[in-house]
Design an enzyme around this catalytic site. Sequence first.
Site, mmCIF file in Angstrom:
data_model
loop_
_atom_site.group_PDB
_atom_site.id
_atom_site.type_symbol
_atom_site.label_atom_id
_atom_site.label_comp_id
_atom_site.label_asym_id
_atom_site.label_seq_id
_atom_site.Cartn_x
_atom_site.Cartn_y
_atom_site.Cartn_z
ATOM 1 N N ASP A 9 54.868 63.531 82.996
ATOM 2 C CA ASP A 9 54.478 64.566 82.039
ATOM 3 C C ASP A 9 53.350 65.380 82.642
ATOM 4 O O ASP A 9 52.635 64.908 83.532
ATOM 5 C CB ASP A 9 54.030 63.937 80.715
ATOM 6 C CG ASP A 9 53.710 64.981 79.645
ATOM 7 O OD1 ASP A 9 54.430 65.999 79.583
ATOM 8 O OD2 ASP A 9 52.750 64.795 78.886
ATOM 9 N N SER A 10 53.177 66.591 82.130
ATOM 10 C CA SER A 10 52.073 67.422 82.600
ATOM 11 C C SER A 10 50.729 66.832 82.193
ATOM 12 O O SER A 10 49.709 67.146 82.798
ATOM 13 C CB SER A 10 52.209 68.843 82.038
ATOM 14 O OG SER A 10 52.212 68.808 80.624
ATOM 15 N N CYS A 72 58.431 65.576 79.348
ATOM 16 C CA CYS A 72 57.708 66.825 79.073
ATOM 17 C C CYS A 72 58.755 67.862 78.721
ATOM 18 O O CYS A 72 59.675 68.111 79.513
ATOM 19 C CB CYS A 72 56.918 67.251 80.316
ATOM 20 S SG CYS A 72 56.182 68.896 80.237
ATOM 21 N N GLU A 162 44.465 66.986 72.085
ATOM 22 C CA GLU A 162 43.721 66.570 73.282
ATOM 23 C C GLU A 162 42.208 66.669 73.102
ATOM 24 O O GLU A 162 41.458 66.038 73.835
ATOM 25 C CB GLU A 162 44.195 67.371 74.495
ATOM 26 C CG GLU A 162 45.638 67.076 74.841
ATOM 27 C CD GLU A 162 45.995 67.408 76.273
ATOM 28 O OE1 GLU A 162 45.228 68.107 76.939
ATOM 29 O OE2 GLU A 162 47.073 66.949 76.720
ATOM 30 N N CYS A 196 57.612 68.863 71.231
ATOM 31 C CA CYS A 196 56.500 68.632 72.155
ATOM 32 C C CYS A 196 56.029 67.207 71.929
ATOM 33 O O CYS A 196 55.876 66.775 70.775
ATOM 34 C CB CYS A 196 55.367 69.623 71.923
ATOM 35 S SG CYS A 196 53.878 69.256 72.897
ATOM 36 N N HIS A 198 53.236 65.809 72.226
ATOM 37 C CA HIS A 198 51.935 65.631 71.572
ATOM 38 C C HIS A 198 52.060 65.591 70.044
ATOM 39 O O HIS A 198 51.210 64.999 69.371
ATOM 40 C CB HIS A 198 50.992 66.786 71.914
ATOM 41 C CG HIS A 198 50.368 66.713 73.269
ATOM 42 N ND1 HIS A 198 51.095 66.865 74.423
ATOM 43 C CD2 HIS A 198 49.075 66.505 73.645
ATOM 44 C CE1 HIS A 198 50.272 66.763 75.463
ATOM 45 N NE2 HIS A 198 49.046 66.546 75.018
#
Length: 277
Positions: A9-10, A72, A162, A196, A198
């Site tokens: 993942d990024s 991702c 984040e 996504c 996240h």
Amino acid sequence: MNHPIGIFDSGYGGLTILHGIRQLLPEYDYLYLGDNARAPYGPRSFDVVYEFTRQAVAKLFDMGCPLIILACNTASAKALRTIQQRDLPQLEQRSDDAPHRVLGIIRPTAEVIGSLTTSRHVGVLATEGTIKSESYNLEIRKLHPDIEVTGVACPLWVPLVENNEADSPGADYFVKKRIDQLMRLDPQIDAVILGCTHYPLLMPKILKYMPTGVRIVPQGEYVADSLKQYLLRHPDIDLQCSKGGTVKYLTTENPENFSQQAQLFLHEQVNVEKVTM
């Protein structure tokens, strides 16, 4: 030699995918690589995302991974097809003659969405890059031509997670704004894909503002089930994957930062090593 399943993942979001996979397939070894130094990928061009993802795939192949999951959505949307079609034979030669595979996380969700919607109207909440790529629209229409897909970009949702603001009162405004926008565009939507990795960390807020009767579709469990079925269908790949129940974490940035963030996603302490691509 250890031959773990690679999870790329990024940044940190792919940890939600890793968690889902480990819940279903705990016996395998895993190697997680987060390109945190160059995250986020969402606003970057197709060419840049492709090049970064290709470097990560090469790195994980070199480290013994026979199978890599691009955990991702942006990498799956902008790089997966080119890597599979153009780069895989060349990348395989760098490691050994055994077959290697790279899989994404958009198709598994597209495959199951047909059984999760009654109205045949589906929403996608994702990063700007994933929405602009129209990857979900294309994959879903390929498999379910009768489904209408509407997507909305949520550019501030990843920073909220984040920066540890997912539970803050300020997050309510941005979550409600995008959900309201999506439902205005198509009030018939009865299933919404969280496109996504996240976004599951915003689930309490998403549940709060999603209209009653609309099903929320996070990716982790569906990607995990798809991987399980893939390994059953491809015993040649499965036999290459080592089964020691271990997990190793790598990042291209600060290991201490990664460890702190990983606790938000995994609720456990992890040891992390820094690597260069």
